[in-house]
Design a protein around this motif. Structure first.
Motif, PDB file in Angstrom:
ATOM      1  N   ILE A  81      15.670 -22.782  -1.032  1.00  0.00           N
ATOM      2  CA  ILE A  81      14.849 -21.731  -0.436  1.00  0.00           C
ATOM      3  C   ILE A  81      15.600 -21.028   0.683  1.00  0.00           C
ATOM      4  N   TRP A  82      16.205 -21.820   1.564  1.00  0.00           N
ATOM      5  CA  TRP A  82      16.919 -21.241   2.715  1.00  0.00           C
ATOM      6  C   TRP A  82      18.111 -20.414   2.282  1.00  0.00           C
ATOM      7  N   ARG A  83      18.830 -20.864   1.272  1.00  0.00           N
ATOM      8  CA  ARG A  83      20.062 -20.169   0.882  1.00  0.00           C
ATOM      9  C   ARG A  83      19.778 -18.871   0.137  1.00  0.00           C
ATOM     10  N   TYR A  84      18.704 -18.801  -0.639  1.00  0.00           N
ATOM     11  CA  TYR A  84      18.525 -17.664  -1.530  1.00  0.00           C
ATOM     12  C   TYR A  84      17.345 -16.763  -1.172  1.00  0.00           C
ATOM     13  N   PHE A  85      16.634 -17.027  -0.057  1.00  0.00           N
ATOM     14  CA  PHE A  85      15.575 -16.103   0.325  1.00  0.00           C
ATOM     15  C   PHE A  85      16.117 -14.742   0.764  1.00  0.00           C
ATOM     16  N   PRO A  86      17.377 -14.628   1.274  1.00  0.00           N
ATOM     17  CA  PRO A  86      17.856 -13.289   1.650  1.00  0.00           C
ATOM     18  C   PRO A  86      17.903 -12.299   0.486  1.00  0.00           C
ATOM     19  N   LEU A  87      18.156 -12.786  -0.741  1.00  0.00           N
ATOM     20  CA  LEU A  87      18.166 -11.877  -1.883  1.00  0.00           C
ATOM     21  C   LEU A  87      16.788 -11.269  -2.091  1.00  0.00           C
ATOM     22  N   SER A  88      15.750 -12.114  -2.040  1.00  0.00           N
ATOM     23  CA  SER A  88      14.383 -11.599  -2.149  1.00  0.00           C
ATOM     24  C   SER A  88      14.052 -10.682  -0.985  1.00  0.00           C
ATOM     25  N   PHE A  89      14.510 -11.051   0.186  1.00  0.00           N
ATOM     26  CA  PHE A  89      14.271 -10.234   1.379  1.00  0.00           C
ATOM     27  C   PHE A  89      14.832  -8.819   1.217  1.00  0.00           C
ATOM     28  N   LEU A  90      16.025  -8.692   0.698  1.00  0.00           N
ATOM     29  CA  LEU A  90      16.645  -7.384   0.526  1.00  0.00           C
ATOM     30  C   LEU A  90      15.859  -6.511  -0.446  1.00  0.00           C
ATOM     31  N   PHE A  91      15.509  -7.078  -1.601  1.00  0.00           N
ATOM     32  CA  PHE A  91      14.803  -6.291  -2.614  1.00  0.00           C
ATOM     33  C   PHE A  91      13.402  -5.903  -2.138  1.00  0.00           C
ATOM     34  N   ILE A  92      12.707  -6.857  -1.520  1.00  0.00           N
ATOM     35  CA  ILE A  92      11.342  -6.578  -1.076  1.00  0.00           C
ATOM     36  C   ILE A  92      11.337  -5.560   0.064  1.00  0.00           C
ATOM     37  N   LEU A  93      12.266  -5.696   0.987  1.00  0.00           N
ATOM     38  CA  LEU A  93      12.340  -4.741   2.098  1.00  0.00           C
ATOM     39  C   LEU A  93      12.640  -3.334   1.593  1.00  0.00           C
ATOM     40  N   ALA A  94      13.557  -3.227   0.634  1.00  0.00           N
ATOM     41  CA  ALA A  94      13.870  -1.906   0.076  1.00  0.00           C
ATOM     42  C   ALA A  94      12.639  -1.297  -0.600  1.00  0.00           C
ATOM     43  N   ARG A  95      11.859  -2.119  -1.293  1.00  0.00           N
ATOM     44  CA  ARG A  95      10.644  -1.606  -1.946  1.00  0.00           C
ATOM     45  C   ARG A  95       9.589  -1.230  -0.921  1.00  0.00           C
ATOM     46  N   MET A  96       9.439  -2.008   0.137  1.00  0.00           N
ATOM     47  CA  MET A  96       8.438  -1.718   1.154  1.00  0.00           C
ATOM     48  C   MET A  96       8.752  -0.421   1.881  1.00  0.00           C
ATOM     49  N   GLN A  97      10.028  -0.150   2.109  1.00  0.00           N
ATOM     50  CA  GLN A  97      10.392   1.056   2.831  1.00  0.00           C
ATOM     51  C   GLN A  97      10.241   2.312   1.974  1.00  0.00           C
ATOM     52  N   SER A  98      10.082   2.135   0.662  1.00  0.00           N
ATOM     53  CA  SER A  98       9.866   3.289  -0.212  1.00  0.00           C
ATOM     54  C   SER A  98       8.380   3.605  -0.411  1.00  0.00           C
ATOM     55  N   ILE A  99       7.493   2.780   0.134  1.00  0.00           N
ATOM     56  CA  ILE A  99       6.054   3.017   0.002  1.00  0.00           C
ATOM     57  C   ILE A  99       5.629   4.118   0.979  1.00  0.00           C
ATOM     58  N   ASP A 100       4.809   5.023   0.509  1.00  0.00           N
ATOM     59  CA  ASP A 100       4.318   6.127   1.347  1.00  0.00           C
ATOM     60  C   ASP A 100       3.456   5.561   2.474  1.00  0.00           C
ATOM     61  N   THR A 101       3.741   5.981   3.708  1.00  0.00           N
ATOM     62  CA  THR A 101       3.009   5.462   4.862  1.00  0.00           C
ATOM     63  C   THR A 101       1.662   6.156   5.080  1.00  0.00           C
ATOM     64  N   ASP A 102       1.386   7.241   4.358  1.00  0.00           N
ATOM     65  CA  ASP A 102       0.126   7.963   4.561  1.00  0.00           C
ATOM     66  C   ASP A 102      -1.080   7.097   4.249  1.00  0.00           C
ATOM     67  N   MET A 103      -1.008   6.275   3.213  1.00  0.00           N
ATOM     68  CA  MET A 103      -2.175   5.474   2.845  1.00  0.00           C
ATOM     69  C   MET A 103      -2.420   4.375   3.884  1.00  0.00           C
ATOM     70  N   TYR A 104      -1.353   3.915   4.552  1.00  0.00           N
ATOM     71  CA  TYR A 104      -1.556   2.938   5.611  1.00  0.00           C
ATOM     72  C   TYR A 104      -2.256   3.590   6.810  1.00  0.00           C
ATOM     73  N   GLU A 105      -1.874   4.823   7.094  1.00  0.00           N
ATOM     74  CA  GLU A 105      -2.523   5.532   8.195  1.00  0.00           C
ATOM     75  C   GLU A 105      -3.991   5.799   7.875  1.00  0.00           C
ATOM     76  N   ALA A 106      -4.273   6.158   6.615  1.00  0.00           N
ATOM     77  CA  ALA A 106      -5.667   6.377   6.216  1.00  0.00           C
ATOM     78  C   ALA A 106      -6.466   5.088   6.291  1.00  0.00           C
ATOM     79  N   ALA A 107      -5.870   3.967   5.825  1.00  0.00           N
ATOM     80  CA  ALA A 107      -6.564   2.681   5.872  1.00  0.00           C
ATOM     81  C   ALA A 107      -6.802   2.247   7.313  1.00  0.00           C
ATOM     82  N   ASP A 108      -5.844   2.550   8.194  1.00  0.00           N
ATOM     83  CA  ASP A 108      -5.997   2.195   9.594  1.00  0.00           C
ATOM     84  C   ASP A 108      -7.135   2.992  10.243  1.00  0.00           C
TER      85      ASP A 108
END
Length: 414
Positions: free
Chosen positions: A289-316
């Motif tokens: 888990i410790w050695r290979y979580f960075p790979l998941s971290f990279l892919f998930i972070l890249a996907r999260m940063q591509s999500i439109d922030t407008d819907m988060y502002e509306a939900a807030d």
């Protein structure tokens, strides 16, 4: 209104385009066949052959030639000795013959009944040899002055050996004993359970830790780049370095972890983290888990940063809590990448060998199927049984891939 559809003919242009397409794909197809398909077929072939490590080379005649006795002066009696053996302990060699040249200045005084001498050309028909055959062939000779004057000795002229032997890898002998050996007893099922535990929890843990790290670093703050680089350290570091770092850290005699636990009063004696069940299996899973979580971290972070922030502002603005925003907005957007990561990490972890072998060597209840392949093929010298375990691994991953693609939602991009 007439239905307009694209032409479906197979005219000269279409055939030319098809040939061009296949021509462009030919190097790729050839590379895939050489790198992937042919080794896979070889493993299937070896899995049904009674092959040991010594059978990788075809049986051959091993010959050593020297001169025995006195060869210091003219008239001395000596013997040319051929030490012969079958390199295989099991497989026979048929029709063995030896052709050699007697050095000038040595006169053969007696010839073996199996040999003939034509001038200085010696020919011996040794017949058929069983597995493990050994013999010393002696040719008595008399030393002459010409032998003493030249520098040519019997071992300087290479003897020509002929013989017919079938290789265990290529003959028509097949068996299912390798698979019987794999599945007999409770050992296989315990190894399979260890493999599934290591794979499932290692994969899910790496995804969860990667998701948690991505959530932490999805916001802009000072030092964000440095922290991201530190998060990648376990993944980019050489596996042998980090594995031995863990071994030293959790060493029961001089490890810092044990010293800290004893000083804090958590335990009264040192804990052998990598040497006792079931703690060793938990530790190698945590290392995965410790050695290979960075790979998941990279892919998930890249996907999260591509999500439109407008819907988060509306939900807030609608009063949604951070957890509700994550569960109802982020998770549906991340299901596709999480599914791909789960598939890749499951397959890679199921095939993982080096981490466990470096940490425990497969001892203390950490023996997985891949470690079993190594032990069968090289520790026990049974290449066939090792290949059979590899075929079982292939079957397990094929079944997993089938069910994964069968039941995964098409909306998740797979």
């Amino acid at each position: 209104m007439s239905d307009v559809s694209p032409p479906k003919g197979t005219g000269p242009l279409a055939r030319l385009e098809a040939r061009l397409a296949w021509g462009l794909l030919a190097p790729t197809i050839t590379a895939v066949a050489l790198v992937v398909i042919l080794p896979l077929l070889a493993i299937f072939w070896i899995s049904v052959k009674p092959v040991s490590l010594s059978d990788l080379r075809a049986p051959e005649v091993v010959i050593r030639e020297d001169i025995r006795g006195d060869d210091e002066a003219a008239g001395d009696a000596a013997s040319i000795r051929y030490r012969l053996r079958n390199s295989s302990q099991d497989q026979p060699i048929r029709g063995v013959t030896i052709t050699d040249t007697i050095p000038e200045g040595l006169t053969v005084s007696e010839i073996d009944p199996r040999c003939t001498l034509d001038g200085r050309d010696l020919f011996c028909d040794m017949g058929d040899w069983d597995g493990g055959f050994r013999e010393s062939l002696m040719i008595p000779v008399t030393v002459e002055q010409a032998y003493l004057d030249n520098a040519l000795r019997p071992q300087d002229s290479l003897a020509v050996i002929t013989g017919r032997a079938s290789s265990m890898l290529t003959n028509g002998t097949f068996t299912l004993d390798n698979f019987k050996r794999v599945f007999d007893g409770d050992e296989f099922w315990s190894v399979l359970w260890v493999t599934l535990f290591y794979t499932v929890f290692g994969t899910i843990g790496a995804l969860l830790f990667g998701l948690f790290a991505a959530l932490l670093l999805n916001k802009s703050f000072r030092g964000q780049g440095i922290l991201r680089g530190l998060y990648l350290f376990p993944y980019v570091s050489p596996v042998i370095a980090v594995a031995f770092a863990w071994i030293l850290l959790f060493d029961p005699f001089s490890g810092s972890a044990n010293a800290l636990l004893i000083q804090m009063g958590v335990t009264q004696e040192a804990i052998n983290f990598f040497g006792q069940r079931p703690l060793a299996l938990i530790m190698v899973t945590l290392f995965e888990i410790w050695r290979y979580f960075p790979l998941s971290f990279l892919f998930i972070l890249a996907r999260m940063q591509s999500i439109d922030t407008d819907m988060y502002e509306a939900a807030d603005m609608d009063g949604a809590s951070p957890f509700q925003q994550f569960w109802y907005l982020s998770v549906p957007q991340l299901l596709g990448i999480l599914s791909v990561l789960f598939l890749l990490r499951f397959i890679w972890t199921f095939n993982k060998f080096d981490d466990i072998f470096l940490l425990t060597g497969g001892n203390a209840g950490t023996r997985t199927l891949t470690v079993n392949v190594y032990e069968q093929a090289f520790a026990v010298s049974n290449i066939g049984a090792g290949a059979a375990v590899a075929v079982v691994i292939f079957g397990c991953l094929l079944a997993f891939s089938f069910f994964f693609f069968r039941f995964i939602s098409q909306e998740e991009g797979l």
